[in-house]
Write a protein that holds these residues in place. Structure first.
Motif, PDB file in Angstrom:
ATOM      1  N   LYS A 130       0.813  -1.210   0.000  1.00  0.00           N
ATOM      2  CA  LYS A 130       0.000   0.000   0.000  1.00  0.00           C
ATOM      3  C   LYS A 130       0.851   1.267   0.000  1.00  0.00           C
ATOM      4  CE  LYS A 130      -4.116  -2.059   2.070  1.00  0.00           C
ATOM      5  NZ  LYS A 130      -5.207  -1.923   3.042  1.00  0.00           N
ATOM      6  N   GLY A 131       1.952   1.218  -0.741  1.00  0.00           N
ATOM      7  CA  GLY A 131       2.819   2.385  -0.847  1.00  0.00           C
ATOM      8  C   GLY A 131       3.878   2.475   0.231  1.00  0.00           C
ATOM      9  N   PHE A 132       3.891   1.518   1.165  1.00  0.00           N
ATOM     10  CA  PHE A 132       4.878   1.515   2.240  1.00  0.00           C
ATOM     11  C   PHE A 132       5.881   0.376   2.022  1.00  0.00           C
ATOM     12  CE2 PHE A 132       0.930   3.180   4.188  1.00  0.00           C
ATOM     13  CZ  PHE A 132       1.382   4.446   4.549  1.00  0.00           C
ATOM     14  N   VAL A 133       7.038   0.495   2.632  1.00  0.00           N
ATOM     15  CA  VAL A 133       8.063  -0.539   2.544  1.00  0.00           C
ATOM     16  C   VAL A 133       7.761  -1.637   3.554  1.00  0.00           C
ATOM     17  CG1 VAL A 133      10.513  -1.066   2.928  1.00  0.00           C
ATOM     18  CG2 VAL A 133       9.854   1.021   1.696  1.00  0.00           C
ATOM     19  N   ARG A 134       7.826  -2.870   3.092  1.00  0.00           N
ATOM     20  CA  ARG A 134       7.650  -4.019   3.981  1.00  0.00           C
ATOM     21  C   ARG A 134       8.827  -4.967   3.786  1.00  0.00           C
ATOM     22  NH1 ARG A 134       2.139  -7.517   4.147  1.00  0.00           N
ATOM     23  NH2 ARG A 134       1.579  -5.811   5.561  1.00  0.00           N
ATOM     24  N   PHE A 135       9.294  -5.544   4.894  1.00  0.00           N
ATOM     25  CA  PHE A 135      10.324  -6.572   4.829  1.00  0.00           C
ATOM     26  C   PHE A 135       9.735  -7.897   5.294  1.00  0.00           C
ATOM     27  CE2 PHE A 135      13.033  -2.912   4.576  1.00  0.00           C
ATOM     28  CZ  PHE A 135      14.055  -3.338   3.748  1.00  0.00           C
ATOM     29  N   ASN A 136       9.820  -8.898   4.423  1.00  0.00           N
ATOM     30  CA  ASN A 136       9.370 -10.253   4.727  1.00  0.00           C
ATOM     31  C   ASN A 136      10.593 -11.107   5.054  1.00  0.00           C
ATOM     32  OD1 ASN A 136       6.384 -10.098   3.895  1.00  0.00           O
ATOM     33  ND2 ASN A 136       7.446  -9.296   2.085  1.00  0.00           N
ATOM     34  N   PHE A 137      10.538 -11.824   6.162  1.00  0.00           N
ATOM     35  CA  PHE A 137      11.690 -12.627   6.576  1.00  0.00           C
ATOM     36  C   PHE A 137      11.201 -13.810   7.402  1.00  0.00           C
ATOM     37  CE2 PHE A 137      10.933  -9.176   9.531  1.00  0.00           C
ATOM     38  CZ  PHE A 137      11.008  -9.760  10.792  1.00  0.00           C
ATOM     39  N   ASP A 138      12.084 -14.747   7.627  1.00  0.00           N
ATOM     40  CA  ASP A 138      11.797 -15.884   8.504  1.00  0.00           C
ATOM     41  C   ASP A 138      12.365 -15.598   9.884  1.00  0.00           C
ATOM     42  OD1 ASP A 138      10.448 -17.340   6.653  1.00  0.00           O
ATOM     43  OD2 ASP A 138      12.126 -18.641   6.132  1.00  0.00           O
ATOM     44  N   PHE A 139      11.582 -15.885  10.906  1.00  0.00           N
ATOM     45  CA  PHE A 139      12.061 -15.777  12.279  1.00  0.00           C
ATOM     46  C   PHE A 139      11.835 -17.111  12.968  1.00  0.00           C
ATOM     47  CE2 PHE A 139      11.393 -14.979  16.824  1.00  0.00           C
ATOM     48  CZ  PHE A 139      12.610 -14.392  17.129  1.00  0.00           C
ATOM     49  N   GLU A 140      12.924 -17.750  13.337  1.00  0.00           N
ATOM     50  CA  GLU A 140      12.873 -19.071  13.969  1.00  0.00           C
ATOM     51  C   GLU A 140      12.016 -20.024  13.149  1.00  0.00           C
ATOM     52  OE1 GLU A 140      11.761 -18.600  18.072  1.00  0.00           O
ATOM     53  OE2 GLU A 140      13.664 -17.652  18.586  1.00  0.00           O
ATOM     54  N   GLY A 141      12.174 -19.932  11.820  1.00  0.00           N
ATOM     55  CA  GLY A 141      11.494 -20.842  10.912  1.00  0.00           C
ATOM     56  C   GLY A 141      10.065 -20.458  10.579  1.00  0.00           C
ATOM     57  N   ARG A 142       9.619 -19.272  10.993  1.00  0.00           N
ATOM     58  CA  ARG A 142       8.239 -18.851  10.740  1.00  0.00           C
ATOM     59  C   ARG A 142       8.221 -17.571   9.908  1.00  0.00           C
ATOM     60  NH1 ARG A 142       4.577 -21.477  13.756  1.00  0.00           N
ATOM     61  NH2 ARG A 142       5.409 -22.850  15.375  1.00  0.00           N
ATOM     62  N   PRO A 143       7.313 -17.492   8.932  1.00  0.00           N
ATOM     63  CA  PRO A 143       7.199 -16.254   8.148  1.00  0.00           C
ATOM     64  C   PRO A 143       6.818 -15.082   9.053  1.00  0.00           C
ATOM     65  CG  PRO A 143       6.002 -18.059   7.099  1.00  0.00           C
ATOM     66  CD  PRO A 143       6.372 -18.532   8.464  1.00  0.00           C
ATOM     67  N   ALA A 144       7.445 -13.948   8.795  1.00  0.00           N
ATOM     68  CA  ALA A 144       7.156 -12.736   9.566  1.00  0.00           C
ATOM     69  C   ALA A 144       7.342 -11.535   8.658  1.00  0.00           C
ATOM     70  CB  ALA A 144       8.076 -12.647  10.778  1.00  0.00           C
ATOM     71  N   PHE A 145       6.778 -10.408   9.072  1.00  0.00           N
ATOM     72  CA  PHE A 145       7.049  -9.180   8.330  1.00  0.00           C
ATOM     73  C   PHE A 145       6.988  -7.989   9.266  1.00  0.00           C
ATOM     74  CE2 PHE A 145       2.323  -9.411   7.488  1.00  0.00           C
ATOM     75  CZ  PHE A 145       1.964  -8.203   8.070  1.00  0.00           C
ATOM     76  N   VAL A 146       7.625  -6.912   8.819  1.00  0.00           N
ATOM     77  CA  VAL A 146       7.488  -5.604   9.455  1.00  0.00           C
ATOM     78  C   VAL A 146       7.217  -4.602   8.346  1.00  0.00           C
ATOM     79  CG1 VAL A 146       8.563  -3.796  10.827  1.00  0.00           C
ATOM     80  CG2 VAL A 146       9.022  -6.196  11.373  1.00  0.00           C
ATOM     81  N   THR A 147       6.148  -3.844   8.465  1.00  0.00           N
ATOM     82  CA  THR A 147       5.831  -2.771   7.529  1.00  0.00           C
ATOM     83  C   THR A 147       6.247  -1.451   8.161  1.00  0.00           C
ATOM     84  OG1 THR A 147       3.926  -4.060   6.773  1.00  0.00           O
ATOM     85  CG2 THR A 147       4.056  -1.776   6.064  1.00  0.00           C
TER      86      THR A 147
END
Length: 660
Positions: free
Chosen positions: A39-56
Motif C-alpha cells: 500500500k505504498g509503504f516498505v515491507r520486509f518479509n523474513f523468517d524468524f525461527e522458521g516462521r514467516p514474519a514481516f514488518v511494515t
C-alpha cells in the motif's frame, strides 16, 4: 574458564545488513529479508525461527519507533494500520497459524517481541490487534505481559475456546479447528479442554490492574463467535476488575459469514485510540554526554586497520561474563574491520572486582600475549563486595600499570555499570564513591570512561524506559544489554572518527608516577603447592563439595588446599609488598588467624553473605604496603571459631596471590 574466540567462530552469527534502518542518534539497525511494497509503504518479509514474519515501515518513524502487532489475518481490515503507518507507526506480524494462542505460541511471541525491541529498537510497549481467533493470541500474551502492552484492539474476538472452535454454546464452532486446538494445547479429550481455565475471559486481574485499555468491534448477529459468549463476558469481568473497556457494535453495511464479517465503521477512532495510549518518548538522551574520551583509543584503530589483527580483552565480573553487550561489541568490531583477524578474550568471572582482576590479569589475559584494547568494569562488584576506597584505587591502578607495562600502547576503556544503589545515589545528587575512585585513577592515566550507571539512571528518569519492566536487574535484560551496547558503540564511533593518515603512528603511553606506591601493578597468582610446613592441611587434587551447594568455574574439580581443624597451620614465603588468599567461601567457611613475619596475629572471617548457598570464590588481601626489602612469610592457622551463620571451620585455598 577464560574464553578465547576468533573471527571465524563469530562470523556465523552475523547476517547481511541490507534495506531499511531504524535510526536513532547513536544507533542504526537494518531489517533483514525481502524488501517489498505494501500500500505504498516498505515491507520486509523474513523468517524468524522458521516462521514467516514481516514488518511494515513508516516513511518516517515517530520517536521511539512505536508499533502495532497483528495477530492472525494480517490483511483483514487494515484501514487503521494504513493510517497509523502513515503517521509514524510500524506494523509487525509473525505467522503462528493453527497454534490458537497456546503456551507454545506464546513462547514464539516472547522471542519475536524481544527480537524486535532489542535488535531493532522498536518501542518496549506495543499495541495489539486481533481479529476473530486472533483474540486468543493477543489476550493470552497480554495477560502474561501487561507491562509490555499499550492497548488492545479486537474485531469479533474469540474470548473462550469453548465457544469457538468448540461450539459448546450457541455458536457454530469448527470441528477441524477444535481438533487442531486440542493438539496445540496438549488436551487429551474434550472434557479436559472444556475444563481449561486460562481463556481470555479468565484471569484478567493483572491486565486490569495495569489499566490496559481494550476496544472491541463486534457484530450483534455474529453466529460464528457470538458476542454473548465472548466479548460481553470478557468486558463485563474486565470492567468489574477496574479495567477500561469500550465496545462498538458495527451495525451498518453488509453482515457476511453469518454476521462474523462486517464493515469497520470508525477506523479513525481505532487509530486515534492506539495513538492516544502509545506514549511517544521524548528525544533520547545523547550517550556522548556520559563519555569521557581523554587520551582516546586511537592506537587500537591503527592496529586493527593497518596490521589486520587485534587482541581484545573483556575483564570484569558477571556482567562481563554473561552474554549480551560483549557479544555485540565483538560483532561490531568484525563488521567495522571485516579484514581483521580478531582474538577475543572473555575474562569476566562472576563476583570478581578489581582486586581479583589485578592478580588474575597475568593468568587470564597477559599470559597469551599483549592486548590492543581492554574493556574493564568493576564498579558494581567493588561496591557490593565491600572493597575499601584504598583497595579500589590500588587494584584499578594496578590493572592499568600492569597492562601498560606489558604493552605501553594498549588502549583501555573503563566502564561504570549500573545497580539500584548507584541509581539512588545519582538521584540524591551524589556520585557513587566507587565511581569517584575509578574516575580518579582513569583521570590520572588519561583513560577513557563510559558512565553507564549515570546514563541508565537519567534515561529512566527521562521516561525512556523503566528499571522494573525493561532493564530489570543489574544483570541486564536483553533490552538492557542493548542499552549498554548502544552507548559503547557510540563511544567507539566517536573515538575512531576520521581517516587514518599515512604518518599516524601507534604511540606508547608513558606511565606517570603512581597514585599509590602500594598499587597492585605486579599482581600474580601463586600455586598452593608453594605452601610449606603444613600441619593439618590436605592438598585435594580434584576438590568438589560434599554438600551439593553451588560452585563456580575454576573452583571445583581443581586442586584445593583444605584445612578444617583448629590449629591447622601453614607457612607461605614470598617476595612482594602484598599477599592474600583466594578461597572457596562456602557454607562451612571458618575463621583464620594470620601474621606476616613476626607481626601481630590478626583474624579474618571467611564466611560472607553469599556463603550459605554457594562456595563462592573470594579474594582476601591479608597484607599490603609491606617493605620491598626481600622475602616475607605468611603464617596462617585455623582458629576453630566460626561465624554464627557458618556450619563449620573450613578454609579452602585455591591460590595465594602476591604483588611482586
Amino acid at each position: 574458564m577464560i574464553k578465547l574466540f576468533h573471527t571465524a567462530a563469530l562470523g556465523l552469527l552475523l547476517f547481511i545488513l541490507a534495506g531499511y534502518t531504524v535510526e536513532g542518534k547513536d544507533s542504526k539497525k537494518s531489517f533483514p529479508g525481502e524488501k517489498t511494497e505494501w500500500k505504498g509503504f516498505v515491507r520486509f518479509n523474513f523468517d524468524f525461527e522458521g516462521r514467516p514474519a514481516f514488518v511494515t515501515l513508516p516513511d518516517k518513524s515517530l520517536p521511539g519507533n512505536p508499533w502495532i502487532w497483528r495477530a492472525r489475518f494480517p490483511e483483514w481490515h487494515t484501514e487503521m494500520d494504513s493510517l497509523l503507518i502513515s503517521e509514524g507507526f510500524h506494523v509487525a506480524y509473525i505467522n503462528t497459524n493453527n497454534m490458537y494462542g497456546s503456551p507454545a505460541a506464546m513462547e514464539v511471541w516472547n522471542h519475536f517481541f524481544n527480537y524486535l525491541t532489542s535488535e531493532f529498537e522498536l518501542l518496549s510497549k506495543v499495541a495489539l490487534e486481533g481479529v476473530s481467533r486472533g483474540g486468543l493470541f493477543i489476550y493470552n500474551w497480554a495477560k502474561r505481559n501487561p507491562e509490555k502492552v499499550n492497548c488492545i484492539y479486537t474485531e469479533a474476538p474469540v474470548c473462550d475456546l469453548k465457544s469457538w472452535p468448540g461450539g459448546f454454546g450457541e455458536g457454530q464452532g469448527s470441528d477441524a479447528d477444535w481438533e487442531r486446538l486440542k493438539d496445540a494445547y496438549g488436551f487429551s479429550s474434550d472434557e479436559e479442554a472444556k475444563r481449561y481455565t486460562d481463556n481470555p475471559v479468565d484471569n484478567l486481574d493483572e491486565l486490569a490492574l495495569a489499566k490496559v485499555p481494550v476496544l472491541h468491534m463486534i457484530g450483534l448477529n455474529d453466529q460464528v463467535v457470538p458476542p454473548e459468549e465472548n466479548t460481553c463476558i470478557l468486558v463485563d469481568r474486565y470492567i468489574k476488575l477496574g479495567g477500561p473497556a469500550t465496545v462498538i457494535p458495527c451495525t451498518r453495511g453488509k453482515q457476511d459469514l453469518y454476521g462474523h464479517h462486517f464493515p469497520i465503521e470508525t477506523p479513525r477512532l481505532v487509530a486515534d485510540l492506539i495513538k492516544y495510549y502509545t506514549r511517544i518518548p521524548d528525544e533520547p538522551l545523547d550517550p556522548a554526554d556520559y563519555h569521557i574520551h581523554r587520551d582516546g583509543i586511537r592506537n587500537s584503530l591503527l592496529k586493527f586497520q593497518r596490521e589486520k589483527n587485534g587482541r581484545v580483552a573483556f575483564l570484569g565480573g558477571s556482567i562481563t561474563y554473561n552474554g549480551g553487550w560483549r557479544d555485540s561489541i565483538c560483532n561490531y568490531l568484525q563488521i567495522r574491520f571485516p579484514d581483521t583477524d580478531f582474538e577475543f578474550i572473555a575474562a569476566g568471572i562472576p563476583s570478581m572486582g578489581t582486586t581479583p582482576a589485578a592478580f588474575r590479569l597475568e593468568r587470564d589475559i597477559l599470559s597469551g600475549g599483549p592486548v590492543d584494547l581492554l574493556f574493564e568494569e568493576a564498579a558494581v562488584n567493588d561496591e557490593s563486595n565491600g572493597r575499601t576506597s584504598q583497595e579500589q584505587i590500588r587494584a584499578m591502578e594496578g590493572i592499568i600499570r600492569h597492562v601498560r607495562a606489558d604493552n605501553p600502547a594498549t588502549d583501555i576503556v573503563i566502564m561504570h555499570f549500573v545497580d539500584p544503589q548507584k541509581i539512588e545515589a545519582y538521584r540524591s545528587g551524589q556520585t557513587p564513591e566507587v565511581i569517584q575512585n575509578h574516575e580518579r585513577v582513569a583521570a590520572h592515566y588519561n583513560i577513557p570512561t563510559i558512565n553507564l550507571a549515570k546514563e541508565v539512571t537519567e534515561r529512566i528518569d527521562a521516561g525512556e524506559f523503566t528499571w522494573e519492566n525493561d532493564f530489570k536487574n543489574l544483570h541486564p535484560s536483553p533490552f538492557g544489554q542493548e542499552v549498554y551496547f548502544r552507548s559503547m558503540k557510540a563511544f567507539l564511533e566517536k573515538s575512531w572518527v576520521g581517516t587514518v593518515a599515512e604518518d599516524d603512528k601507534i604511540e606508547a603511553r608513558p606511565q606517570p608516577a603512581p597514585i599509590d606506591d602500594s598499587n597492585y601493578g605486579s599482581g600474580v597468582l601463586i600455586d598452593i603447592k608453594n605452601a610449606r610446613k603444613l600441619k593439618g592441611w590436605q592438598l585435594v587434587e580434584n576438590w568438589k563439595p560434599g554438600d551439593k551447594k553451588g560452585t563456580r568455574a575454576n573452583y571445583v574439580n581443581v586442586p584445593m588446599l583444605v584445612g578444617k581443624d583448629k590449629d591447622s597451620s601453614l607457612k607461605f614465603t614470598f617476595s612482594g609488598n602484598a599477599v592474600g588468599i583466594a578461597v572457596a567461601a562456602g557454607p562451612d567457611a571458618g575463621i583464620i588467624e594470620y601474621r606476616i613475619d613476626d607481626g601481630n596475629w590478626q583474624k579474618q572471617d571467611l564466611f560472607i553473605r553469599w556463603s550459605m548457598h554457594l562456595h563462592l570464590p573470594w579474594y582476601y588481601t591479608l597484607a599490603a604496603s609491606l617493605p620491598d626489602n626481600g622475602q616475607h612469610t605468611l603464617h596462617l592457622r585455623i582458629t576453630g571459631e566460626k561465624n554464627p551463620q557458618s556450619k563449620g571451620t573450613a578454609c579452602r585455598i585455591r591460590y595465594f596471590f602476591v604483588n611482586q
